[in-house]
Structures are given as structure tokens and as C-alpha cells.
Design an enzyme around this catalytic site. Structure first.
Site: not given
Ligand code: CDT
Length: 301
Positions: A46, A123, A168
Site C-alpha cells: 500500500e 480501498k 491494508c
Molecule cells: N493502512 C492501514 O489501513 N493501517 C491499518 C492500521 C489500523 S490502526 C488505525 C491496519 O489495519 O493495518
């Protein structure tokens, strides 16, 4: 056997001051290594082209747009597309997308082996918040900078397989995989940027965060009888650590390749798409076994 030799191209940190060109040079090195090792598909993380900028609170719209790409390919990424075509390797990577009519998405593209973009995902599950939050140890402002994706969870028939993408936080939501599972997905490719610590709970260590990431992807792989390739951007970005833990998971939920570092690192595995067939025809034959008359609550609230 329908094999795709997949390279999961984990990336180390991208610093705020790094140019796109510097970062693309690292992506090119991973691509060349992947080609030498026989890969026909390379998956990057990502927001591969920049630092994870949603950790920074920005008000000036022009400064925000500096992190976005209004064209893909563009001058900085064209060498990557050219090399992919020359090496006959399909690529997939995430980036911040600014559309011609001014919309901002957290997106991922997939090319064919000639470097043509054949698929785009935006996303859908945006974590975090949209305004400065004093309660957090650091900010996670995805809801400030991105709109939720507007393309749903499609799958594409390419490389003789049914391929879908997530980004993500999407990887933690079973519904996302199931919508693709219902379309016969055989390979889910996704990238992530996950802070090593929880901004709202300092007691939650990296070990637990790695476990939850792997748990989500392995369970989804098994329950949808699909390959899952999860690729991190890892390491310390300007004092903010991101966890690694990139994995390739087979349709039985087993991890068949795992990153050992928090830096640029290529995992390679020969993935047989036919391995997804048995589960789809037996225990997870959705048409025969699902009981949708009892699932209404999932979409009504
Ligand atoms: N980039 C991304 O989606 N990161 C999230 C972090 C969550 S904490 C706010 C993840 O789910 O890994």
C-alpha cells in the site's frame, strides 16, 4: 496445474524526504530480483511510492495533493512499467490516487505481463479519523485524506486465474474476502502499512499486531479457499515504526512464505491456482452450503 510464481515485494521504509524516483529505484531492484527468480507477478505494498503520509496532519490542499498521483503511469513510475514489460512480469502496487474530477482514493493497480493496467481497486475500509486527535500517541488520518473506494470488491480474470485486491485494513474484514469469494476468487493480493504499535493502546505490542494480521489473512484464505498474498511496507519512517510480517498463504490457510526482515525483501513462491478448487467444491461450496436467509443483519446494519 495453473501456476503463478509470485513475488511478494516487501518494502522497507519510505522517508518523507525520499523522492518518487529514489523509491521507484528500489522497486526496480526488487522487480529485477523477482524476474531472475522466475516470478511472473510481483506485489508491492500500500502507498508504495510515498511515506505513510496519513500520520501527518496537513491542512493545505496543495500540500496534501503532493502525496497523490494524478496519472498512472506517470514520469516517476514509467520506468517500472517499462521494466515490467521488458521482463514480462505483471506488477501490482498501491498509491494515493487523485482523479481528474478531484476525488482522492487509496488505490492499487494490477498490470498484465505487458505492463498494461488491467485492474484497479480503491480501498473501502478506511481506518483512523479525520481531525487531529489529542488522545492518540500519533495520528492515523486516512479518513481525512481519502474517500471510501467506489468500485466495490471486483475480481478479474487475468494470468489464467481469478484475482482480487484489498488494501491494508480491508484485510481484517471477512465480508471483503467473501464478496470476492462469491465471485470465485483464487488469489487475493494486498499491501499494507501497519504501525508497530497501537496509537490508542501502548500495551498492545508488535507481536499481537503481527498475529492479528496473519490471523485475518490465514482465516480468510481457508474460508474462501483462496491464495492470499499480504505485503508490508515496514521499518522506521521518520521515527514511526511499521511492522513487517509479509506472508504468502495457501488456500488451506498455511503460510508458505514469510518475511524475515523489516526491509526491502522479496518472498517467492510458486502458487498453483488449482489448489483453490477442492475447497470451493467441498466444504466451502457456497451455493450448496451457505444459509443466506440468516445473514440479512450483515448488510442491514
Ligand atoms: N493502512 C492501514 O489501513 N493501517 C491499518 C492500521 C489500523 S490502526 C488505525 C491496519 O489495519 O493495518
Amino acid at each position: 496445474m495453473r501456476k503463478i510464481v509470485i513475488g511478494a515485494a516487501q518494502m522497507g521504509p519510505n522517508q518523507k524526504a525520499d523522492s518518487r524516483e529514489t523509491i521507484v529505484a528500489r522497486m526496480l531492484a526488487l522487480l529485477e530480483e523477482a524476474a531472475r527468480k522466475g516470478c511472473t507477478l510481483v506485489v508491492y505494498p500500500e502507498l508504495a511510492l510515498t511515506t505513510f503520509f496519513p500520520r501527518w496532519y496537513i491542512e493545505d490542499p496543495a500540500e496534501i495533493d503532493r502525496w497523490f498521483e494524478s496519472e498512472m503511469p506517470n514520469a516517476a513510475t514509467q520506468p517500472l512499467f517499462d521494466k515490467a514489460r521488458e521482463l514480462q512480469v505483471a506488477i501490482s502496487f498501491g498509491y494515493a490516487e487523485l482523479t481528474a474530477d478531484g476525488h482522492h482514493f487509496n488505490s492499487q493497480i494490477l498490470t498484465d505481463r505487458d505492463g498494461n493496467i488491467v485492474a484497479k481497486y480503491r480501498k473501502i475500509h478506511l481506518p483512523g479519523h479525520s481531525e487531529w486527535d489529542d488522545e492518540r500517541a500519533f495520528q492515523h488520518l486516512e479518513k481525512r485524506y481519502f474517500e471510501p473506494g467506489d468500485l466495490g470488491f471486483p475480481v478479474w480474470r487475468t494470468q489464467d486465474a481469478v484475482i482480487g485486491m484489498l488494501i491494508c485494513n480491508d484485510r481484517r474484514w471477512p465480508e471483503a474476502y467473501r464478496v470476492m469469494g462469491l465471485q470465485g476468487v483464487e488469489l487475493v493480493i494486498l499491501g499494507y502499512n501497519t504501525p508497530s504499535v497501537n496509537s490508542q493502546n501502548s500495551a498492545e505490542g508488535e507481536e499481537q499486531r503481527l498475529y492479528h494480521s496473519e490471523l485475518s489473512m490465514t482465516a480468510a484464505a481457508y474460508q474462501n479457499s483462496t491464495w492470499v498474498v499480504g505485503v508490508a511496507k515496514a521499518g522506521d519512517e521518520d521515527g514511526h515504526p511499521l511492522m513487517g510480517g509479509s506472508i504468502i498463504v495457501d488456500p488451506n490457510g498455511y503460510v508458505v512464505a514469510r518475511a524475515k526482515t523489516d526491509g526491502d525483501e522479496l518472498l517467492v513462491h510458486e502458487c498453483d491456482m488449482d489448489l483453490s478448487v477442492f475447497g470451493k467444491e467441498t466444504i466451502f461450496d457456497f451455493a450448496r452450503h451457505r444459509r443466506i436467509e440468516h445473514y440479512g443483519l450483515i448488510t442491514s446494519q
